[in-house]
Design an enzyme around this catalytic site. Structure first.
Site, PDB file in Angstrom:
ATOM      1  N   ARG A  90       0.844  -1.194   0.000  1.00 22.39           N
ATOM      2  CA  ARG A  90       0.000   0.000   0.000  1.00 22.39           C
ATOM      3  C   ARG A  90       0.883   1.248   0.000  1.00 22.39           C
ATOM      4  O   ARG A  90       1.481   1.591   1.017  1.00 22.39           O
ATOM      5  CB  ARG A  90      -0.931   0.013   1.212  1.00 22.39           C
ATOM      6  CG  ARG A  90      -1.794   1.287   1.262  1.00 22.39           C
ATOM      7  CD  ARG A  90      -3.018   1.163   2.140  1.00 22.39           C
ATOM      8  NE  ARG A  90      -2.735   1.037   3.546  1.00 22.39           N
ATOM      9  CZ  ARG A  90      -3.656   1.140   4.521  1.00 22.39           C
ATOM     10  NH1 ARG A  90      -4.927   1.375   4.201  1.00 22.39           N
ATOM     11  NH2 ARG A  90      -3.327   0.982   5.780  1.00 22.39           N
ATOM     12  N   ASP A  94      -4.121   3.550  14.234  1.00 18.85           N
ATOM     13  CA  ASP A  94      -3.257   4.039  13.170  1.00 18.85           C
ATOM     14  C   ASP A  94      -3.754   5.415  12.763  1.00 18.85           C
ATOM     15  O   ASP A  94      -4.581   6.023  13.451  1.00 18.85           O
ATOM     16  CB  ASP A  94      -3.187   3.053  11.995  1.00 18.85           C
ATOM     17  CG  ASP A  94      -4.503   2.922  11.227  1.00 18.85           C
ATOM     18  OD1 ASP A  94      -5.463   3.670  11.519  1.00 18.85           O
ATOM     19  OD2 ASP A  94      -4.569   2.066  10.327  1.00 18.85           O
TER      20      ASP A  94
END
Length: 543
Positions: A163, A447
């Site tokens: 990613r 996160d």
């Protein structure tokens, strides 16, 4: 157009990653695509204001033909046919990369985005680790403990899906004509240049996860990037496969369009739940009471608006022959606290059971200890089948109103929720500045996406003069500033390290204090943009 670097990280192999040929490739990507990227980012602001003013989004009548058309995406390669468990995590340090590859998961989402602090050392170390992994030679020895880590040979390794950063983030250490490069093009370009041929020859990629897109033209740009990159390096067209995260509210209205634009290079869509909630708050932050989100802990995947979103995703993917990937359950085990671990397993099992029964082809976990639980759930539903592409959902009909039915979400806004949001936002940002993009806070994996929810909720609550259900107090800038001071002092005691606190927590608290003000000029589209500027002032110096 010319390319230059601010510096080359001082660790073995960094200069090889930043070779002249690799930089020439990065330069070509910027020459062809950076201008379009800039135009697309500017268009986001215009659309957001339109949605906010209208207090609505709808399916685009201009793309009705795509939604009603009879087409399918390219069949997935063998390495991506079975994705029942995907573990997510950063690709640096090497120890974490090895643990993810060895975890028993079918796929590792190697994250250069929300779970990774994009310090220049981290970016290059991540690409180096991924390059070593692609060649089967990734290894690490801990200098403190003497313990060695190596890739397992007794069972398959997880298939790597990388990613890169979203379109919005810059890379200040790569200068194109003296201006910061595009983080997404740097991440993709370095990984693709060094690994595309090796991965293609082994049938293992290159594969990518694409984050935070808001419009099908942003997807079209990625398709153009993939097409050019493959031709430039002599890789067969269609070798690249990407999974797109549907993690913005505009994207939920364009799932068909996203798949269509990337149809020769796509493998599926993912329900990126945390950024999705953040996007709803961000998009409709001035739109009034109907868009006030309850405390984030109250908004589960069983809320009507979230059910609409996930069921539409499964239906759309399977209709088009693409995989539907479930999202992250934030609960994580704590090996020192058996009761916490038992509760985490129970909650993750319930979350994954819902997804498997809905037709998802697999799902995410954040910790190696949860791989077995997720695997067991999907094994019980899939049996010997690799996926659930044959599970169509013709009974699902989702309207624009259902996707935007925020008012039906259970729960309320509380002062306790404000306090928790401030604690999480400051604590996470401080750890992010120290070089770690994913951290356990109160037995939840936090996160950038969860921190984004935390700070944007408070801005919205102040702006809309929300009354806290638990205290009856109106949430004001003054009240929030007072609570923030208290939470910062709590963190000071918990950290118990004056130098570390001054270096990371104080700038984090200052940044969060500004971002939650409720003033238009202080609302940043992304927390990580401001945090990145702090990072580049050399708060982080280690790989």
């Amino acid at each position: 157009m010319s390319i230059s670097l601010s510096r080359i990280p001082e660790f073995d192999g960094a200069a090889d990653i930043l070779s002249d040929d690799a930089l020439a490739f990065i330069e070509k990507l910027h020459q062809k695509f950076a201008g379009t990227r800039n135009e697309l980012l500017a268009a986001r602001d215009v659309r957001r204001k339109q949605f906010s003013d209208a207090k609505a989004i709808d399916f685009d009548p201009a793309t009705e033909e795509v939604r009603n058309g009879d087409w399918k995406v390219a069949e997935a390669p063998a390495a991506l046919q079975d994705r029942r468990v995907e573990i997510t995590g950063p690709a640096t340090p090497a120890k974490m990369a090895i643990n993810a590859l060895n975890s028993g998961a079918k796929v590792w989402l190697a994250d250069l985005e929300d779970a990774s602090t994009p310090s220049w050392n981290n970016v290059i170390d991540a690409v180096k680790n991924l390059s070593d992994a692609a060649r089967g030679k990734l290894a690490f020895t801990d200098e403190k403990t003497g313990k060695s880590y190596a890739l397992r040979t007794d069972a398959p390794l997880a298939t790597v899906v990388v990613r890169p950063r979203g379109w919005h983030l810059p890379e200040n250490n790569v200068l194109i004509d003296g201006k910061p490069g595009v983080g997404a093009l740097v991440d993709f370009g370095l990984h693709f240049f060094h690994n595309a041929k090796v991965l293609a020859e082994s049938g293992q990629g290159p594969f990518y996860y694409l984050p935070k897109m808001e419009h099908y033209l942003e997807v079209r740009l990625w398709n153009e990037v993939f097409t050019f990159a493959q031709a430039e390096l002599g890789i067969e067209y269609g070798t690249v496969r990407a999974t797109m995260l549907i993690e913005t509210i505009p994207a939920a209205f364009q799932m068909d369009e996203f798949l269509y634009e990337l149809r020769d290079h796509v493998s599926g869509l993912n329900a990126g739940r945390w950024d999705y909630l953040f996007s709803i708050i961000k998009t409709f932050r001035e739109a009034g009471d109907a868009f006030i989100m309850p405390d984030r802990a109250d908004v589960s995947m069983t809320a009507p608006m979230m059910r609409a979103y996930t069921e539409l995703l499964v239906k759309t993917c399977h209709k088009r022959g693409a995989f539907a990937m479930g999202g992250m359950a934030a609960f994580i085990p704590n090996r020192r606290e058996p009761e916490v671990t038992a509760a985490a397993f129970e909650k993750v099992r319930a979350d994954k059971t819902r997804e498997a029964n809905d037709g998802f082809d697999g799902s995410w976990v954040a910790h190696p200890d949860l791989v077995g639980t997720c695997m067991e759930v999907f094994d019980s539903v899939l049996g010997s089948k690799p996926n659930q592409l044959d599970k169509q959902r013709p009974e699902v009909e989702v309207t624009a109103e259902q996707l935007l039915d925020i008012a039906s979400a259970p729960g309320s806004v509380t002062e306790a929720g404000v306090r928790l949001n401030l604690y999480v936002a400051v604590a996470y940002t401080a750890v992010w500045l120290s070089g770690n993009g994913a951290v356990a806070i109160h037995n939840l994996m936090e996160d950038a996406a969860t921190a984004e929810i935390s700070r944007s909720q408070i801005w919205q609550q102040i702006r809309n003069k929300v009354v806290a259900a638990d205290t009856g107090n109106t949430i004001t800038a003054e009240l929030v500033a007072s609570i923030l001071d208290e939470e910062v002092e709590k963190l000071r005691g918990e950290v118990n390290d004056a130098e570390r606190f001054a270096k990371y927590y104080e700038p984090a608290a200052t940044l969060i204090g500004t971002l939650v003000s409720g003033r238009d000029e202080d609302f940043a589209d992304f927390l990580t943009t401001g945090a990145y500027e702090l990072l580049e002032k050399e708060y982080v110096t280690k790989p």
